[in-house]
Design a protein around this motif. Structure first.
Motif, PDB file in Angstrom:
ATOM      1  N   LEU A  31       0.786  -1.235   0.000  1.00  0.00           N
ATOM      2  CA  LEU A  31       0.000   0.000   0.000  1.00  0.00           C
ATOM      3  C   LEU A  31       0.817   1.283   0.000  1.00  0.00           C
ATOM      4  CD1 LEU A  31      -2.550  -1.113   2.703  1.00  0.00           C
ATOM      5  CD2 LEU A  31      -3.025  -0.770   0.272  1.00  0.00           C
ATOM      6  N   LEU A  32       2.119   1.182   0.136  1.00  0.00           N
ATOM      7  CA  LEU A  32       2.929   2.385   0.286  1.00  0.00           C
ATOM      8  C   LEU A  32       3.106   3.093  -1.055  1.00  0.00           C
ATOM      9  CD1 LEU A  32       4.609   4.190   2.165  1.00  0.00           C
ATOM     10  CD2 LEU A  32       6.591   2.790   1.537  1.00  0.00           C
ATOM     11  N   ILE A  33       2.708   4.342  -1.081  1.00  0.00           N
ATOM     12  CA  ILE A  33       2.989   5.178  -2.241  1.00  0.00           C
ATOM     13  C   ILE A  33       4.359   5.784  -1.983  1.00  0.00           C
ATOM     14  CG2 ILE A  33       2.279   7.193  -3.581  1.00  0.00           C
ATOM     15  CD1 ILE A  33      -0.622   6.528  -2.684  1.00  0.00           C
ATOM     16  N   ALA A  34       5.346   5.350  -2.746  1.00  0.00           N
ATOM     17  CA  ALA A  34       6.730   5.681  -2.449  1.00  0.00           C
ATOM     18  C   ALA A  34       7.317   6.757  -3.360  1.00  0.00           C
ATOM     19  CB  ALA A  34       7.586   4.416  -2.534  1.00  0.00           C
ATOM     20  N   GLU A  35       6.544   7.207  -4.348  1.00  0.00           N
ATOM     21  CA  GLU A  35       7.066   8.191  -5.293  1.00  0.00           C
ATOM     22  C   GLU A  35       6.024   9.259  -5.572  1.00  0.00           C
ATOM     23  OE1 GLU A  35       8.184   6.256  -8.919  1.00  0.00           O
ATOM     24  OE2 GLU A  35       9.076   4.569  -7.868  1.00  0.00           O
ATOM     25  N   GLY A  36       6.497  10.391  -6.063  1.00  0.00           N
ATOM     26  CA  GLY A  36       5.599  11.427  -6.547  1.00  0.00           C
ATOM     27  C   GLY A  36       5.037  12.305  -5.446  1.00  0.00           C
ATOM     28  N   PRO A  37       4.027  13.107  -5.801  1.00  0.00           N
ATOM     29  CA  PRO A  37       3.493  14.098  -4.848  1.00  0.00           C
ATOM     30  C   PRO A  37       2.775  13.476  -3.651  1.00  0.00           C
ATOM     31  CG  PRO A  37       2.226  14.096  -6.885  1.00  0.00           C
ATOM     32  CD  PRO A  37       3.404  13.202  -7.105  1.00  0.00           C
ATOM     33  N   LEU A  38       2.336  12.233  -3.758  1.00  0.00           N
ATOM     34  CA  LEU A  38       1.667  11.563  -2.635  1.00  0.00           C
ATOM     35  C   LEU A  38       2.634  10.673  -1.858  1.00  0.00           C
ATOM     36  CD1 LEU A  38      -1.681  10.543  -4.361  1.00  0.00           C
ATOM     37  CD2 LEU A  38      -1.193  12.571  -3.006  1.00  0.00           C
ATOM     38  N   GLN A  39       3.905  10.863  -2.070  1.00  0.00           N
ATOM     39  CA  GLN A  39       4.934  10.014  -1.459  1.00  0.00           C
ATOM     40  C   GLN A  39       4.740   9.893   0.042  1.00  0.00           C
ATOM     41  OE1 GLN A  39       8.846  11.255  -2.508  1.00  0.00           O
ATOM     42  NE2 GLN A  39       9.853   9.827  -1.152  1.00  0.00           N
ATOM     43  N   ARG A  40       4.903   8.664   0.501  1.00  0.00           N
ATOM     44  CA  ARG A  40       4.849   8.286   1.916  1.00  0.00           C
ATOM     45  C   ARG A  40       3.454   8.395   2.527  1.00  0.00           C
ATOM     46  NH1 ARG A  40       7.715   6.233   5.856  1.00  0.00           N
ATOM     47  NH2 ARG A  40       7.849   7.186   7.880  1.00  0.00           N
ATOM     48  N   ILE A  41       2.449   8.092   1.744  1.00  0.00           N
ATOM     49  CA  ILE A  41       1.126   7.860   2.310  1.00  0.00           C
ATOM     50  C   ILE A  41       0.690   6.471   1.876  1.00  0.00           C
ATOM     51  CG2 ILE A  41       0.501  10.314   2.347  1.00  0.00           C
ATOM     52  CD1 ILE A  41      -1.495   9.660   0.105  1.00  0.00           C
ATOM     53  N   LEU A  42      -0.381   5.997   2.459  1.00  0.00           N
ATOM     54  CA  LEU A  42      -0.903   4.677   2.141  1.00  0.00           C
ATOM     55  C   LEU A  42      -2.081   4.809   1.192  1.00  0.00           C
ATOM     56  CD1 LEU A  42      -0.855   3.129   5.731  1.00  0.00           C
ATOM     57  CD2 LEU A  42       0.911   2.988   3.960  1.00  0.00           C
ATOM     58  N   ALA A  43      -2.192   3.869   0.272  1.00  0.00           N
ATOM     59  CA  ALA A  43      -3.346   3.802  -0.613  1.00  0.00           C
ATOM     60  C   ALA A  43      -4.545   3.304   0.191  1.00  0.00           C
ATOM     61  CB  ALA A  43      -3.063   2.874  -1.785  1.00  0.00           C
ATOM     62  N   ARG A  44      -5.732   3.540  -0.318  1.00  0.00           N
ATOM     63  CA  ARG A  44      -6.964   3.112   0.351  1.00  0.00           C
ATOM     64  C   ARG A  44      -7.187   1.621   0.107  1.00  0.00           C
ATOM     65  NH1 ARG A  44     -10.240   6.472   2.064  1.00  0.00           N
ATOM     66  NH2 ARG A  44      -9.648   8.075   0.557  1.00  0.00           N
ATOM     67  N   ALA A  45      -7.496   0.895   1.182  1.00  0.00           N
ATOM     68  CA  ALA A  45      -7.721  -0.545   1.064  1.00  0.00           C
ATOM     69  C   ALA A  45      -8.495  -1.048   2.276  1.00  0.00           C
ATOM     70  CB  ALA A  45      -6.391  -1.296   0.965  1.00  0.00           C
ATOM     71  N   VAL A  46      -9.010  -2.267   2.141  1.00  0.00           N
ATOM     72  CA  VAL A  46      -9.653  -2.956   3.260  1.00  0.00           C
ATOM     73  C   VAL A  46      -9.210  -4.414   3.209  1.00  0.00           C
ATOM     74  CG1 VAL A  46     -11.820  -3.629   4.362  1.00  0.00           C
ATOM     75  CG2 VAL A  46     -11.673  -1.441   3.171  1.00  0.00           C
ATOM     76  N   PHE A  47      -8.839  -4.941   4.370  1.00  0.00           N
ATOM     77  CA  PHE A  47      -8.463  -6.346   4.513  1.00  0.00           C
ATOM     78  C   PHE A  47      -9.310  -6.956   5.616  1.00  0.00           C
ATOM     79  CE2 PHE A  47      -4.743  -3.983   3.186  1.00  0.00           C
ATOM     80  CZ  PHE A  47      -4.203  -4.762   2.176  1.00  0.00           C
ATOM     81  N   VAL A  48      -9.695  -8.209   5.433  1.00  0.00           N
ATOM     82  CA  VAL A  48     -10.287  -8.978   6.518  1.00  0.00           C
ATOM     83  C   VAL A  48      -9.361 -10.161   6.751  1.00  0.00           C
ATOM     84  CG1 VAL A  48     -12.240 -10.375   7.300  1.00  0.00           C
ATOM     85  CG2 VAL A  48     -12.642  -8.250   6.025  1.00  0.00           C
ATOM     86  N   VAL A  49      -8.909 -10.298   8.002  1.00  0.00           N
ATOM     87  CA  VAL A  49      -7.967 -11.345   8.395  1.00  0.00           C
ATOM     88  C   VAL A  49      -8.658 -12.226   9.422  1.00  0.00           C
ATOM     89  CG1 VAL A  49      -5.716 -11.815   9.424  1.00  0.00           C
ATOM     90  CG2 VAL A  49      -6.022  -9.777   7.986  1.00  0.00           C
ATOM     91  N   GLY A  50      -8.675 -13.531   9.162  1.00  0.00           N
ATOM     92  CA  GLY A  50      -9.290 -14.472  10.082  1.00  0.00           C
ATOM     93  C   GLY A  50      -8.429 -14.724  11.301  1.00  0.00           C
ATOM     94  N   PRO A  51      -8.995 -15.397  12.318  1.00  0.00           N
ATOM     95  CA  PRO A  51      -8.232 -15.712  13.531  1.00  0.00           C
ATOM     96  C   PRO A  51      -7.006 -16.589  13.245  1.00  0.00           C
ATOM     97  CG  PRO A  51     -10.559 -16.291  13.802  1.00  0.00           C
ATOM     98  CD  PRO A  51     -10.378 -15.833  12.396  1.00  0.00           C
ATOM     99  N   ASP A  52      -7.020 -17.276  12.104  1.00  0.00           N
ATOM    100  CA  ASP A  52      -5.882 -18.109  11.700  1.00  0.00           C
ATOM    101  C   ASP A  52      -4.808 -17.313  10.963  1.00  0.00           C
ATOM    102  OD1 ASP A  52      -7.228 -17.536   9.346  1.00  0.00           O
ATOM    103  OD2 ASP A  52      -7.428 -19.630   8.713  1.00  0.00           O
TER     104      ASP A  52
END
Length: 172
Positions: free
Chosen positions: A125-146
């Motif tokens: 998710l890391l935007i590492a270049e350009g004018p948005l450098q060092r912010i995270l892209a928008r996302a959603v994750f669901v992680v199970g107990p495992d």
């Protein structure tokens, strides 16, 4: 140079890190949080045995990110006790705490990747270049107990909200 991108107002921006998919093991993380006794860390281990809904936003001080965080905070009240909802951004923990106080965010944990950006790299998710450098892209994750990823949405246009219904359905 990254080969993966998302769009910001229609313009591609490169992402650093792998594209995670359902079935992958969730990478561990060490994120910072503001707590009553000062700054502290939160890791994946802190949520052992729980299902996690991880909402990732570029900055809480933007309208879409604020709306995403308010929506998941509201929906968290309807989720079972074995589900934890996290919001992750690069905002400083103090700014996150201010936002949560102003917006009455009280059902989710808000965590910061500002220190190392390791979460952003590990979750692709890391935007590492350009004018948005060092912010995270928008996302959603669901992680199970495992620790297996059950659901992933890398929102293709940063200025748009995620699919709330699909993410919440994956928690069930």
């Amino acid at each position: 140079m990254s080969h993966r991108t998302v769009n910001f107002k229609g313009n591609p921006v490169p992402l650093e890190g792998p594209e995670l998919k359902p079935g992958d093991t969730a990478p561990n993380f060490r994120l910072q949080q503001n707590a009553a006794d000062g700054l502290g860390d939160a890791t994946l281990d802190d949520f052992a045995g729980k299902t996690l809904l991880i909402s990732v936003v570029p900055s809480l001080d933007t309208s879409v990110c604020a709306q995403q965080t308010r929506t998941f905070n509201q929906k968290a009240a309807q989720l079972p006790d074995n589900v934890a909802v996290l919001t992750v951004s690069m905002d400083l923990p103090f700014a996150q705490a201010r936002f949560c106080g102003t917006e009455h965010i009280d059902r989710i944990k808000v965590l910061s990747d500002h220190r190392t950006a390791d979460f952003g790299r590990a979750y692709g998710l890391l935007i590492a270049e350009g004018p948005l450098q060092r912010i995270l892209a928008r996302a959603v994750f669901v992680v199970g107990p495992d620790r297996k990823i059950k659901y992933v949405e890398y929102v293709p246009e940063i200025t748009q909200e995620p699919n709330y219904d699909a993410a919440l359905a994956a928690v069930a």
